[in-house]
Design an enzyme around this catalytic site. Structure first.
Site, PDB file in Angstrom:
ATOM      1  N   ARG A  44      -7.027  12.816   0.660  1.00 16.27           N
ATOM      2  CA  ARG A  44      -5.944  13.265   1.546  1.00 16.27           C
ATOM      3  C   ARG A  44      -4.586  12.687   1.148  1.00 16.27           C
ATOM      4  NH1 ARG A  44      -7.551  10.181   7.105  1.00 16.27           N
ATOM      5  NH2 ARG A  44      -9.551  11.146   6.635  1.00 16.27           N
ATOM      6  N   ARG A  56      -9.443   8.134  -1.170  1.00 13.32           N
ATOM      7  CA  ARG A  56     -10.432   8.527  -0.159  1.00 13.32           C
ATOM      8  C   ARG A  56     -11.283   9.670  -0.692  1.00 13.32           C
ATOM      9  NH1 ARG A  56      -8.923   6.542   5.274  1.00 13.32           N
ATOM     10  NH2 ARG A  56     -10.649   7.797   5.995  1.00 13.32           N
ATOM     11  N   ARG A 105       3.849  18.850   1.056  1.00 11.79           N
ATOM     12  CA  ARG A 105       4.475  20.024   0.472  1.00 11.79           C
ATOM     13  C   ARG A 105       3.773  20.514  -0.801  1.00 11.79           C
ATOM     14  NH1 ARG A 105       9.648  21.764   2.252  1.00 11.79           N
ATOM     15  NH2 ARG A 105       9.409  21.658   4.488  1.00 11.79           N
ATOM     16  N   THR A 129      -7.189   6.678   9.922  1.00 10.17           N
ATOM     17  CA  THR A 129      -7.032   5.573   8.980  1.00 10.17           C
ATOM     18  C   THR A 129      -8.312   4.746   9.054  1.00 10.17           C
ATOM     19  OG1 THR A 129      -5.673   3.644   8.407  1.00 10.17           O
ATOM     20  CG2 THR A 129      -5.841   4.167  10.742  1.00 10.17           C
ATOM     21  N   THR A 130      -8.398   3.666   8.269  1.00 14.12           N
ATOM     22  CA  THR A 130      -9.609   2.846   8.299  1.00 14.12           C
ATOM     23  C   THR A 130      -9.697   2.174   9.663  1.00 14.12           C
ATOM     24  OG1 THR A 130      -9.120   2.448   5.977  1.00 14.12           O
ATOM     25  CG2 THR A 130     -10.906   1.163   6.938  1.00 14.12           C
ATOM     26  N   GLU A 147     -11.008  -9.274   3.210  1.00 15.97           N
ATOM     27  CA  GLU A 147      -9.748  -8.948   3.879  1.00 15.97           C
ATOM     28  C   GLU A 147     -10.046  -8.800   5.361  1.00 15.97           C
ATOM     29  OE1 GLU A 147      -7.050  -6.261   1.973  1.00 15.97           O
ATOM     30  OE2 GLU A 147      -6.378  -5.437   3.897  1.00 15.97           O
ATOM     31  N   GLU A 204      -8.517   0.452  -3.304  1.00 17.55           N
ATOM     32  CA  GLU A 204      -9.245   0.461  -2.042  1.00 17.55           C
ATOM     33  C   GLU A 204     -10.219   1.624  -2.068  1.00 17.55           C
ATOM     34  OE1 GLU A 204      -8.090   0.895   2.304  1.00 17.55           O
ATOM     35  OE2 GLU A 204      -6.448  -0.203   1.430  1.00 17.55           O
ATOM     36  N   HIS A 235      -5.581   3.657  -1.855  1.00 18.68           N
ATOM     37  CA  HIS A 235      -6.921   4.001  -1.353  1.00 18.68           C
ATOM     38  C   HIS A 235      -7.252   5.418  -1.779  1.00 18.68           C
ATOM     39  CE1 HIS A 235      -9.647   4.304   2.524  1.00 18.68           C
ATOM     40  NE2 HIS A 235     -10.314   4.567   1.413  1.00 18.68           N
ATOM     41  N   ASN A 244       0.858  -1.192   0.000  1.00 27.21           N
ATOM     42  CA  ASN A 244       0.000   0.000   0.000  1.00 27.21           C
ATOM     43  C   ASN A 244       0.894   1.242   0.000  1.00 27.21           C
ATOM     44  OD1 ASN A 244      -1.395   2.279   1.147  1.00 27.21           O
ATOM     45  ND2 ASN A 244      -3.074   0.902   1.656  1.00 27.21           N
ATOM     46  N   ASP A 257      -0.154   4.496  -0.103  1.00 23.81           N
ATOM     47  CA  ASP A 257      -0.881   5.724   0.272  1.00 23.81           C
ATOM     48  C   ASP A 257       0.015   6.756   0.943  1.00 23.81           C
ATOM     49  OD1 ASP A 257      -3.184   4.454  -0.546  1.00 23.81           O
ATOM     50  OD2 ASP A 257      -3.988   4.145   1.475  1.00 23.81           O
ATOM     51  N   HIS A 258       0.892   6.270   1.850  1.00 24.70           N
ATOM     52  CA  HIS A 258       1.610   7.253   2.662  1.00 24.70           C
ATOM     53  C   HIS A 258       2.830   7.854   1.969  1.00 24.70           C
ATOM     54  CE1 HIS A 258      -1.380   6.905   5.556  1.00 24.70           C
ATOM     55  NE2 HIS A 258      -1.159   5.622   5.771  1.00 24.70           N
ATOM     56  N   GLY A 278       1.228  -1.248   4.398  1.00 25.02           N
ATOM     57  CA  GLY A 278       1.661   0.062   3.939  1.00 25.02           C
ATOM     58  C   GLY A 278       2.446   0.857   4.954  1.00 25.02           C
ATOM     59  N   HIS A 292      -3.714  -4.400   7.842  1.00 26.67           N
ATOM     60  CA  HIS A 292      -3.838  -3.203   8.690  1.00 26.67           C
ATOM     61  C   HIS A 292      -2.953  -3.321   9.920  1.00 26.67           C
ATOM     62  CE1 HIS A 292      -5.305   0.524  10.327  1.00 26.67           C
ATOM     63  NE2 HIS A 292      -5.895   0.732   9.167  1.00 26.67           N
ATOM     64  N   GLY A 293      -1.981  -2.415   9.970  1.00 24.52           N
ATOM     65  CA  GLY A 293      -1.123  -2.317  11.147  1.00 24.52           C
ATOM     66  C   GLY A 293      -0.029  -3.371  11.222  1.00 24.52           C
TER      67      GLY A 293
END
Ligand code: PXP
Length: 252
Positions: free
Chosen positions: A53, A49, A22, A104-105, A155, A74, A47, A11, A13-14, A220, A198-199
């Site tokens: 974001r 969203r 920036r 987060t989710t 999932e 996602e 994802h 993932n 996303d981040h 991710g 997740h996590g």
């Protein structure tokens, strides 16, 4: 019996979160996706969203166009996202709940309350050739509802388990892992493909890899964090090794 192969979805996303901090073009999530694939990722998850974001519409288009491995889109099961997914035609879509206020989710889908709507969305995406997964809590009720919705995959939300471990709450963690194990076993009985995410970090990914019914992990945040210290490629290779070591403990 031979063990099922275990896929690693990365993932990204981040990477987009950092870029957006920036307002420029770097770091580029597409570059991260390509590097992840070189490092052994089997698919890329992003994802989109409602509030955009991190991942943006253009990121999804570029990912779909330019990556050489499957794209897992996602998304919330909203009309807007369904229209974008139908236009993008990803390999797979993981339907998740979405609240504007969450970081987060935070939980799995309410598959009982959302049953009829999720069934319609699943049918629409499936008709377009998209493989649909529902992001759910590891509960047997959620699995029964998922079967009735007709998804080929789910999932399992591993966030509660990982969070309990992070906080040193051993009993809560053990109870949650028992739920994950039972849910994964039930998936096989129901003929639903079992993913998890997740996590997850190296340790929890290794442990969940030992559940033989789990065939895909989506990871991710931890890896993007590790990338700061060791680089994305090294972090992904280490994750793959952790999963393989965990899988070696699986009993088929
Ligand atoms: N799977 C789902 C359905 C998610 O919503 C997320 C977070 O976006 C992940 C996996 C990855 O979680 P993490 O970033 O904590 O590894």
């Amino acid at each position: 019996m031979t063990l099922l192969p275990l896929r690693l979805g990365i993932n990204i996303d981040h990477v987009a979160t950092l870029r957006n901090a920036r307002g420029g073009a770097v770091p580029d999530p597409l570059r991260a996706a390509r590097l992840a694939i070189e490092a052994g990722a089997d698919s890329i998850t992003a994802h989109l969203r409602e509030d955009r974001r991190h991942i943006r519409d253009e990121d999804m288009r570029r990912l779909k166009r330019d990556i050489t491995k499957p794209l897992n889109f996602e998304m919330a099961a909203t009309d807007e996202m369904v229209a974008i997914a139908l236009d993008t035609r990803p390999h797979a879509s993981c339907l998740v709940p979405e609240k504007r206020s969450e970081r987060t989710t935070e939980g799995g889908l309410d598959v009982l309350l959302g049953h009829d709507h999720l069934k319609l969305v699943t049918a629409e995406l499936s008709r377009a050739g998209v493989i649909v997964a529902l992001f759910i809590e590891p509960s047997l009720e959620a699995l029964e509802a998922s079967r009735s919705i007709g998804v080929p995959a789910i999932e399992l939300h591993t966030g509660t388990w990982c969070d309990a471990l992070d906080h040193g709450e051993t009993e809560r963690a053990e109870a949650e892992f028992i739920r994950l194990k039972a849910a994964a076993a039930r998936c096989a009985e129901l003929g639903i493909e079992c993913h998890a995410g997740h996590g997850l970090d190296y340790e929890t990914a290794a442990k969940i890899s030992a559940l033989p019914q789990v065939v895909e992990l989506n990871i991710g945040h931890f890896l993007v964090g590790e990338a700061i210290f060791v680089g994305l490629e090294a972090a992904i290779r280490k994750m793959r090794a952790a999963m393989d070591a965990g899988r070696a403990n699986a009993k088929s």
